[in-house]
Design a protein around this motif. Structure first.
Motif, PDB file in Angstrom:
ATOM      1  N   MET A 151       0.840  -1.176   0.000  1.00  0.00           N
ATOM      2  CA  MET A 151       0.000   0.000   0.000  1.00  0.00           C
ATOM      3  C   MET A 151       0.887   1.242   0.000  1.00  0.00           C
ATOM      4  O   MET A 151       1.946   1.242   0.602  1.00  0.00           O
ATOM      5  CB  MET A 151      -0.894  -0.031   1.236  1.00  0.00           C
ATOM      6  N   GLN A 152       0.422   2.282  -0.675  1.00  0.00           N
ATOM      7  CA  GLN A 152       1.190   3.524  -0.706  1.00  0.00           C
ATOM      8  C   GLN A 152       0.731   4.459   0.396  1.00  0.00           C
ATOM      9  O   GLN A 152      -0.443   4.508   0.757  1.00  0.00           O
ATOM     10  CB  GLN A 152       1.035   4.226  -2.046  1.00  0.00           C
ATOM     11  N   TYR A 153       1.700   5.214   0.921  1.00  0.00           N
ATOM     12  CA  TYR A 153       1.450   6.220   1.946  1.00  0.00           C
ATOM     13  C   TYR A 153       2.143   7.505   1.535  1.00  0.00           C
ATOM     14  O   TYR A 153       3.204   7.483   0.909  1.00  0.00           O
ATOM     15  CB  TYR A 153       2.000   5.778   3.309  1.00  0.00           C
ATOM     16  N   ALA A 154       1.540   8.630   1.909  1.00  0.00           N
ATOM     17  CA  ALA A 154       2.163   9.937   1.732  1.00  0.00           C
ATOM     18  C   ALA A 154       2.652  10.398   3.094  1.00  0.00           C
ATOM     19  O   ALA A 154       1.905  10.347   4.069  1.00  0.00           O
ATOM     20  CB  ALA A 154       1.162  10.941   1.173  1.00  0.00           C
ATOM     21  N   LEU A 155       3.900  10.791   3.172  1.00  0.00           N
ATOM     22  CA  LEU A 155       4.465  11.374   4.377  1.00  0.00           C
ATOM     23  C   LEU A 155       4.540  12.868   4.122  1.00  0.00           C
ATOM     24  O   LEU A 155       5.307  13.321   3.273  1.00  0.00           O
ATOM     25  CB  LEU A 155       5.854  10.804   4.672  1.00  0.00           C
ATOM     26  N   LEU A 156       3.719  13.636   4.818  1.00  0.00           N
ATOM     27  CA  LEU A 156       3.665  15.077   4.637  1.00  0.00           C
ATOM     28  C   LEU A 156       4.537  15.715   5.700  1.00  0.00           C
ATOM     29  O   LEU A 156       4.282  15.557   6.892  1.00  0.00           O
ATOM     30  CB  LEU A 156       2.228  15.574   4.748  1.00  0.00           C
ATOM     31  N   ALA A 157       5.577  16.400   5.287  1.00  0.00           N
ATOM     32  CA  ALA A 157       6.547  16.983   6.219  1.00  0.00           C
ATOM     33  C   ALA A 157       6.225  18.458   6.441  1.00  0.00           C
ATOM     34  O   ALA A 157       6.281  19.263   5.509  1.00  0.00           O
ATOM     35  CB  ALA A 157       7.962  16.824   5.676  1.00  0.00           C
ATOM     36  N   TYR A 158       5.879  18.803   7.678  1.00  0.00           N
ATOM     37  CA  TYR A 158       5.595  20.187   8.057  1.00  0.00           C
ATOM     38  C   TYR A 158       6.794  20.732   8.817  1.00  0.00           C
ATOM     39  O   TYR A 158       7.348  20.052   9.680  1.00  0.00           O
ATOM     40  CB  TYR A 158       4.345  20.257   8.936  1.00  0.00           C
ATOM     41  N   VAL A 159       7.178  21.954   8.484  1.00  0.00           N
ATOM     42  CA  VAL A 159       8.352  22.561   9.100  1.00  0.00           C
ATOM     43  C   VAL A 159       7.978  23.896   9.734  1.00  0.00           C
ATOM     44  O   VAL A 159       7.016  24.539   9.328  1.00  0.00           O
ATOM     45  CB  VAL A 159       9.492  22.743   8.078  1.00  0.00           C
ATOM     46  N   PRO A 160       8.754  24.328  10.737  1.00  0.00           N
ATOM     47  CA  PRO A 160       8.476  25.617  11.384  1.00  0.00           C
ATOM     48  C   PRO A 160       8.619  26.768  10.387  1.00  0.00           C
ATOM     49  O   PRO A 160       9.439  26.704   9.472  1.00  0.00           O
ATOM     50  CB  PRO A 160       9.540  25.715  12.485  1.00  0.00           C
ATOM     51  N   PRO A 161       7.834  27.837  10.567  1.00  0.00           N
ATOM     52  CA  PRO A 161       7.884  28.950   9.606  1.00  0.00           C
ATOM     53  C   PRO A 161       9.236  29.645   9.532  1.00  0.00           C
ATOM     54  O   PRO A 161       9.581  30.216   8.505  1.00  0.00           O
ATOM     55  CB  PRO A 161       6.800  29.910  10.104  1.00  0.00           C
ATOM     56  N   GLU A 162      10.041  29.572  10.585  1.00  0.00           N
ATOM     57  CA  GLU A 162      11.359  30.224  10.537  1.00  0.00           C
ATOM     58  C   GLU A 162      12.363  29.431   9.702  1.00  0.00           C
ATOM     59  O   GLU A 162      13.453  29.893   9.435  1.00  0.00           O
ATOM     60  CB  GLU A 162      11.905  30.474  11.943  1.00  0.00           C
ATOM     61  N   ASP A 163      11.997  28.259   9.241  1.00  0.00           N
ATOM     62  CA  ASP A 163      12.873  27.417   8.418  1.00  0.00           C
ATOM     63  C   ASP A 163      12.699  27.802   6.948  1.00  0.00           C
ATOM     64  O   ASP A 163      12.213  27.033   6.148  1.00  0.00           O
ATOM     65  CB  ASP A 163      12.529  25.945   8.656  1.00  0.00           C
ATOM     66  N   ILE A 211      -2.706   6.385   0.772  1.00  0.00           N
ATOM     67  CA  ILE A 211      -3.106   6.912  -0.525  1.00  0.00           C
ATOM     68  C   ILE A 211      -4.201   6.023  -1.089  1.00  0.00           C
ATOM     69  O   ILE A 211      -4.093   4.797  -1.077  1.00  0.00           O
ATOM     70  CB  ILE A 211      -1.898   6.964  -1.484  1.00  0.00           C
ATOM     71  N   ILE A 212      -5.254   6.638  -1.590  1.00  0.00           N
ATOM     72  CA  ILE A 212      -6.361   5.903  -2.195  1.00  0.00           C
ATOM     73  C   ILE A 212      -5.891   5.338  -3.534  1.00  0.00           C
ATOM     74  O   ILE A 212      -5.335   6.067  -4.361  1.00  0.00           O
ATOM     75  CB  ILE A 212      -7.589   6.819  -2.393  1.00  0.00           C
ATOM     76  N   GLU A 213      -6.095   4.053  -3.717  1.00  0.00           N
ATOM     77  CA  GLU A 213      -5.684   3.393  -4.974  1.00  0.00           C
ATOM     78  C   GLU A 213      -6.508   3.917  -6.145  1.00  0.00           C
ATOM     79  O   GLU A 213      -7.668   4.288  -5.996  1.00  0.00           O
ATOM     80  CB  GLU A 213      -5.899   1.875  -4.860  1.00  0.00           C
ATOM     81  N   GLY A 214      -5.920   3.925  -7.327  1.00  0.00           N
ATOM     82  CA  GLY A 214      -6.614   4.346  -8.525  1.00  0.00           C
ATOM     83  C   GLY A 214      -6.424   5.818  -8.812  1.00  0.00           C
ATOM     84  O   GLY A 214      -5.878   6.560  -8.007  1.00  0.00           O
ATOM     85  N   ARG A 215      -6.910   6.213  -9.951  1.00  0.00           N
ATOM     86  CA  ARG A 215      -6.762   7.603 -10.376  1.00  0.00           C
ATOM     87  C   ARG A 215      -8.053   8.352 -10.119  1.00  0.00           C
ATOM     88  O   ARG A 215      -9.116   7.780 -10.059  1.00  0.00           O
ATOM     89  CB  ARG A 215      -6.407   7.654 -11.852  1.00  0.00           C
ATOM     90  N   PHE A 216      -7.944   9.653 -10.024  1.00  0.00           N
ATOM     91  CA  PHE A 216      -9.114  10.508  -9.832  1.00  0.00           C
ATOM     92  C   PHE A 216     -10.068  10.300 -11.008  1.00  0.00           C
ATOM     93  O   PHE A 216      -9.662  10.201 -12.147  1.00  0.00           O
ATOM     94  CB  PHE A 216      -8.663  11.969  -9.772  1.00  0.00           C
ATOM     95  N   GLY A 217     -11.339  10.193 -10.731  1.00  0.00           N
ATOM     96  CA  GLY A 217     -12.326   9.999 -11.791  1.00  0.00           C
ATOM     97  C   GLY A 217     -12.526   8.541 -12.145  1.00  0.00           C
ATOM     98  O   GLY A 217     -13.204   8.211 -13.093  1.00  0.00           O
ATOM     99  N   GLY A 218     -11.904   7.623 -11.371  1.00  0.00           N
ATOM    100  CA  GLY A 218     -12.115   6.200 -11.579  1.00  0.00           C
ATOM    101  C   GLY A 218     -11.348   5.619 -12.740  1.00  0.00           C
ATOM    102  O   GLY A 218     -11.583   4.485 -13.134  1.00  0.00           O
TER     103      GLY A 218
END
Length: 114
Positions: free
Chosen positions: A1-13, A106-113
C-alpha cells in the motif's frame, strides 16, 4: 500500500531551498520503500485557488494560517500503517527540530475512476 508522508516545518525554516539535503536524510530518501519525494518552497510562495460558487478566487499564500507549513512530501510503499510509521520515524530522526511528519494512506486508482 502507498502512503504519503507530509513533512511540516516551522515557519522560521525559510532557507531550505538554498541548502542541500543532509547526507543521512538523503540516504533515507534513497530507501527502497521511497517511490518519490519533493521539497517545497516556503508557504509565502504559495498561490491558492478556491472554487467560490462557480467562480475561481486566487489568494496569495497558503490555504490556511498555521504555525507550520507543508515543506515537502514523500511517497512510500509499505505493507501496513506500522511499516509506514517505522519509515516515517527513521526520516523524522534526520530532520530539523520542530519538523512534523503526517502519515496518510493513498487511495488506490486515479481521480475519476480511470
Amino acid at each position: 500500500m502507498q502512503y504519503a508522508l507530509l513533512a511540516y516545518v516551522p515557519p522560521e525554516d525559510t532557507d531550505r531551498a538554498a541548502r542541500p539535503i543532509p547526507a543521512p536524510l538523503s540516504a533515507l530518501l534513497d530507501h527502497a520503500a521511497v517511490t518519490g519525494w519533493a521539497r517545497l518552497y516556503a508557504d509565502e510562495s504559495a498561490t491558492t485557488l478556491r472554487n467560490h460558487e462557480g467562480r475561481t478566487l486566487l489568494t496569495d499564500g497558503p490555504f490556511i494560517d498555521s504555525k507550520e507549513y507543508l515543506g515537502g512530501l514523500i511517497l512510500i510503499e509499505a505493507d501496513n500503517l506500522d511499516g509506514a510509521l517505522a519509515i516515517a520515524g527513521e526520516l523524522l530522526q534526520q530532520t530539523r527540530p520542530g519538523t512534523i511528519i503526517e502519515v496518510r494512506p493513498i487511495i488506490e486508482g486515479r481521480f475519476g475512476g480511470a
